[in-house]
Design a protein around this motif. Structure first.
Motif, mmCIF file in Angstrom:
data_model
loop_
_atom_site.group_PDB
_atom_site.id
_atom_site.type_symbol
_atom_site.label_atom_id
_atom_site.label_comp_id
_atom_site.label_asym_id
_atom_site.label_seq_id
_atom_site.Cartn_x
_atom_site.Cartn_y
_atom_site.Cartn_z
ATOM 1 N N LYS A 38 4.717 7.579 -4.594
ATOM 2 C CA LYS A 38 5.631 6.633 -4.471
ATOM 3 C C LYS A 38 6.514 6.778 -3.274
ATOM 4 O O LYS A 38 6.953 6.223 -2.714
ATOM 5 N N TYR A 48 5.252 5.922 -0.021
ATOM 6 C CA TYR A 48 5.100 4.849 0.363
ATOM 7 C C TYR A 48 6.377 4.147 0.612
ATOM 8 O O TYR A 48 6.800 3.250 1.412
ATOM 9 N N HIS A 49 7.567 4.487 0.159
ATOM 10 C CA HIS A 49 8.923 4.264 0.194
ATOM 11 C C HIS A 49 9.351 4.574 1.639
ATOM 12 O O HIS A 49 9.848 3.911 2.552
ATOM 13 N N ASN A 55 5.218 -2.075 7.087
ATOM 14 C CA ASN A 55 4.912 -2.884 6.246
ATOM 15 C C ASN A 55 4.923 -4.386 6.764
ATOM 16 O O ASN A 55 4.172 -5.420 6.918
ATOM 17 N N THR A 72 -1.629 -6.232 0.362
ATOM 18 C CA THR A 72 -0.166 -6.952 0.436
ATOM 19 C C THR A 72 0.015 -7.803 1.820
ATOM 20 O O THR A 72 0.291 -9.013 1.694
ATOM 21 N N LYS A 103 10.562 -10.205 0.248
ATOM 22 C CA LYS A 103 10.410 -8.767 -0.602
ATOM 23 C C LYS A 103 8.863 -8.342 -0.293
ATOM 24 O O LYS A 103 8.735 -6.907 -0.283
ATOM 25 N N GLU A 142 8.916 -4.437 -0.323
ATOM 26 C CA GLU A 142 9.653 -3.936 -1.649
ATOM 27 C C GLU A 142 8.887 -4.260 -2.777
ATOM 28 O O GLU A 142 8.784 -3.585 -3.839
ATOM 29 N N TRP A 143 8.070 -5.468 -2.712
ATOM 30 C CA TRP A 143 7.099 -5.733 -3.743
ATOM 31 C C TRP A 143 5.607 -5.842 -3.257
ATOM 32 O O TRP A 143 5.523 -6.056 -1.930
ATOM 33 N N MET A 144 4.547 -5.208 -3.987
ATOM 34 C CA MET A 144 3.293 -5.326 -3.408
ATOM 35 C C MET A 144 2.585 -6.654 -3.789
ATOM 36 O O MET A 144 2.936 -7.168 -4.805
ATOM 37 N N THR A 166 6.225 -0.068 -6.786
ATOM 38 C CA THR A 166 7.351 -0.917 -6.482
ATOM 39 C C THR A 166 7.603 -1.681 -7.816
ATOM 40 O O THR A 166 7.178 -1.595 -8.947
ATOM 41 N N ASP A 167 9.051 -2.324 -7.569
ATOM 42 C CA ASP A 167 9.715 -2.680 -8.918
ATOM 43 C C ASP A 167 8.843 -4.168 -9.246
ATOM 44 O O ASP A 167 9.181 -4.456 -10.530
#
Lengths: 591, 591
Positions: free
Chosen positions: B77, B80-81, B89, B128, B150, B155-157, B203-204
């Motif tokens: 995680k 990824y961030h 990305n 993504t 996003k 931020e979102w996949m 991701t959130d």
């Protein structure tokens, strides 16, 4: 799941490699066609019904090491005992020690089935078979009396302890030492790695054959001796007694054959409780002649590994075929039924399945031919025996390398035929690929097999043996032409062209080695081995198809000839013309 | 471990596929050679230093499912961030939604490096990227405003939900249904399998793109619509809000890419606590036109999977090369140093390494050429744009299938070069082979790519496009002949012969499809795809060697031409003559 292809196996033995003719001429002792059939059927039953169902638990649970103790997968110990109680371990063992003395060709056919059931299972007995051969050929009568009967029955298993961290392909570098104790025994000190079934709970004792150096031994391979080192020293009454100073320090975490423990073995460091430092061993054969003894084991072990390739390919083919008949996707021109077409109707899937089956059958014919040559090498007299010994020597690297190469190829195609399901472990297709991948490596990498073929086997009988072999292949194609049999298409022309390519490449390599152009010969060794295999495989598929006179074998021989064997021209050119660009390409690998 | 081959990547982009020329003619916007270099260097650093060290923990620990929650491997995680914070990305994303709008060719080059670092890691962003393209091309402005920024930032996949148990390659069979709610939303009900990164903790929110059928939809592929189904419904302020009725029922136990969760996703069965039954979704594009939207994603996804093959091959080559320089066994003629020779000095090992490198470089050139064609297809006007769109369409199945086939081949050779160590999981060579094996399967099996090539791509521009492509390849060989460059040996002749074979096979297939002999064309599709790849790969290795004027590239092109490309004649004959024996061989598969 796996069903033993008993018909195909029997057909190959009897009609392709010539077991029936040898039975008739009395060269295979008491073996009859009926006995052969009965054994194959019963072995097929055992492999399919008893071994195959335990393949997956072996893969998933694997062998487990704890504090030097190795526990095999649930049910495996019982399976092994049912197997030896069936007398299977003793099939080709020497009669005077309780074996059945049956031919190698028949034993190898049963090993194909055991390996299709589970390669991890069959691997233990494979090593034991090698140990039996080495002991029988080289051990003293005393050692034989103590060990051989129990190893032949399978009550005790055997191992081969060759590899050390710095000595894999090159045994000259090995360091394990043996100190004579003056009482006929030796103390062994050293570490061995990659020891298959080096430790386990399946048998009461384990008989390690160990390569080591005597204190005054010459350097290199001329200073290696072979020793017998039992896990438990044997009491006077023949039962296992005191523990010997050898133990398993760890097992490897491997890509496949999880149920087969691959052990690091420590000899003589005093770790085993209640023992003096130094594993007690007995010399097998003469001092410093260990490598010759080991070769007795290794040659047959190479064939036995080759058969693993055949076996995995067969299992993968059967599984892919079954899936392709069930799984439905899309439409296909030759499917008139309802709903989506079973994927076997798609030409590309059909290509995959035919390729799998054709390669499997070609490698089976080659491996069985090698086994049969071993039998005739023992059976005939004088020149004839020598001829068959040469034939066995010639075919051993082919049987080992081609079969295990195609084992990986066919298992990989099997995954592909399954689509996404092939990548899911529960399906079992991926496990076959994982298992298959070791076979081109162990018992001499396939690169080493190719070198052995070119440097040591082409010169057999002054270079005449390979010429005779090629002439025999031509006879198969002549027989096809004379037969006027239907359905073969361009098979005769394609096979004949491949044999021409094979002959030309052979001549080139013989001239190169005779002319001191060793590097060129080495550069062409691997494509040459493949070319050899395709030419022989094609001829033997033709022979099988002519003998069987059934449509399936004819169609398969034709597919092989009109699709797979096409590669022969390219392989020949790689042998003859490809070496220069290879040997001069250092720069490309420099970055 | 992996070091990004930034020089080779840059050389291929600039001089083989023509990015430099396109920069000069202003077709690639603001991209400059300096910017390209800077991005490649920084991406290479991130891939080597940040991603690669987490490859093994990803393989060993994998993603873990518990009660519908998927936890990624330790450190993943955070990795990824760091990766999205680097802006990676957003590299090729649309500028109006925060992307950098850089060319696909450059993005694909970075994806090669991410995948060499860890294929399981790069796979999430790959999906993504596809979602971004589909949303940008087809979604309403409202959906874009809510989601695209996003997803572009990472931020979102995003995910692609296509496959169902009965609908893999054949999407016509899919059953997931979408019920309109009268308020512009739909409720989605159904089960999807093999959903990559369908659920995870990185991701959130997760933006699922889902194929489903409307109640009144026509049968088959003309009745499929595409929906956006977020894991969490989005609040007015853009933050993730209430949970949607979609959850992950399980993840698969796979051969490789363990760190990439492969999910079974349940839509709309009311299992998710606090939700009403029915996953809420929004239509993307028009009703019943979902497949066209999905193809926007799939074409680029196919190239992105192709690059996984290149990436694994590069990683496997580097690892095998390093091992062959360290590991010592035996003697070698061209090694005069002390002790045993590093195994790279053995001709057979050299053959393996050269084969690995040559196949890797050929597949890289093909994949980058495809990416560059995508860019020019967007950049030019009228006829020129159409030409490049056709070129991208032509090369997509080659980039996907050839690269992933050689990915498996090269990874398998990599295991072999390691000998026994290759089979031990800790070494990492086997893990590359395991990872590689999915790429020839997903995003359309390689068999389907071959069919796509023959049935849909050869007819492009009335059959003229492929002819023009072949003429371009001939120009590369003419340039070599004219150059009088040294060290190429028979490269020009061998490449020219392969292009002739390619041209002949192309004509045969065009005639077969035009003449209604579809089955014959389908039977030859796979060998044709390989033949295409070898001919193009050879020509582009030559181009790269002429442009680079360094010994390494010349030696590699020559090795490719004098060894690997030799197969072309056999492939041509399999296309032209092999079909009959294949299509008529039912009997051989009957047993």
């Amino acid at each position: 799941m796996y069903r033993a292809p008993v018909n195909e196996i029997a057909h190959t033995l009897k009609h392709v490699v010539g077991v029936n003719a040898a039975i008739e001429s009395g060269k295979l002792g008491d073996l009859s066609e009926d006995l052969l059939d009965a054994i194959l059927i019963e072995a097929g039953r055992f492999a399919a019904e008893e071994i195959t169902p335990l393949r997956r638990v072996g893969d998933e649970k694997g062998a487990v090491w704890k504090d030097g103790v190795v526990t095999t997968a649930p049910g495996w110990k019982e399976l092994y005992h049912r197997w030896i109680e069936g007398g299977w371990n003793a099939l080709s063992g020497p009669v005077e020690y309780g074996g059945q003395g049956l031919p190698t060709s028949l034993a190898i056919a049963t090993y194909e089935m055991w390996n299709s059931g589970s390669m991890a299972f069959a691997l233990g007995p494979t090593l034991t078979m090698g140990a039996i051969e080495a002991l029988h050929a080289h051990a003293s009568d005393e050692l034989k009396a103590t060990y051989l009967e129990k190893v032949v029955s399978g009550e005790w298993m055997g191992t081969m302890n060759l590899t050390e961290p710095h000595a894999g392909s090159d045994l000259a570098a090995l360091r394990t030492r043996a100190e004579p104790q003056g009482d006929g025994t030796y103390r062994i000190f050293g570490q061995k790695i990659f020891i298959t079934y080096g430790e386990h709970d399946m048998t009461d004792n384990i008989v390690h054959l160990v390569l080591a150096r005597l204190p005054d031994a010459p350097a290199g391979t001329r200073g290696i001796s072979l020793f017998l080192v039992p896990k438990f020293l044997v009491n006077e009454d023949g039962t296992p007694g005191k523990r010997n100073d050898v133990f398993c320090a760890s097992i490897e975490h491997k890509l496949g054959i999880h149920a087969s423990p691959t052990c690091t073995m420590i000899f003589g460091d005093g770790t085993v409780e209640g023992t003096e430092a130094g594993a007690i061993g007995w010399l097998i054969g003469e001092e410093n002649k260990g490598l010759a003894c080991m070769f007795t084991m290794m040659n047959n072990a190479r064939l036995a590994v080759g058969i693993q390739g055949v076996a995995i390919a067969e299992a993968a083919y059967q599984q892919a075929l079954a899936y392709s008949q069930e799984r439905r996707q899309g439409k296909a021109a030759d499917y008139a039924g309802e709903g989506m077409a079973p994927i076997i109707h798609h030409p590309d899937v059909k290509r995959n399945l035919l390729t799998m089956k054709a390669l499997t059958q070609a490698s089976r014919a080659i491996s069985y031919a090698c086994a049969h040559a071993i039998d005739l090498g023992k059976a005939g007299d004088g020149d004839e025996a020598r001829h068959w010994q040469d034939r066995a020597a010639l075919l051993t690297p082919i049987a080992k390398a081609f079969s295990t190469d195609i084992g990986v190829e066919v298992a990989s195609i099997g995954v592909q035929v399954h689509g996404g399901m092939g990548f899911i472990e529960e399906t079992g297709a991926a496990a076959l690929l994982r298992d298959s991948r070791i076979a081109p490596i162990y018992e001499g990498t396939n690169g080493i097999q190719a070198i052995d073929l070119v440097m040591r086997k082409l010169p057999l009988d002054g270079g005449a043996h390979i010429k005779g072999f090629i002439a025999e292949l031509r006879e198969e194609i002549d027989a096809l032409r004379k037969s006027n049999a239907e359905g073969f298409g361009k098979t005769a022309d394609k096979c004949a062209a491949a044999i021409d390519d094979f002959a030309e490449a052979t001549e080139f390599l013989q001239e190169a080695t005779a002319g001191g152009r060793q590097q060129e010969a080495l550069a062409g060794a691997t494509p040459y081995l493949r070319l050899f295999s395709l030419a022989a495989g094609g001829a033997w598929l033709v022979r099988g198809a002519l003998a069987g006179e059934d449509k399936a074998r004819v169609a398969l021989a034709r597919y092989f000839a009109e699709n797979l064997i096409e590669e022969s021209g390219a392989l020949k050119r790689r042998v003859i013309e490809g070496g220069e660009s290879l040997l001069g390409a250092e720069a490309a690998l420099a970055s």
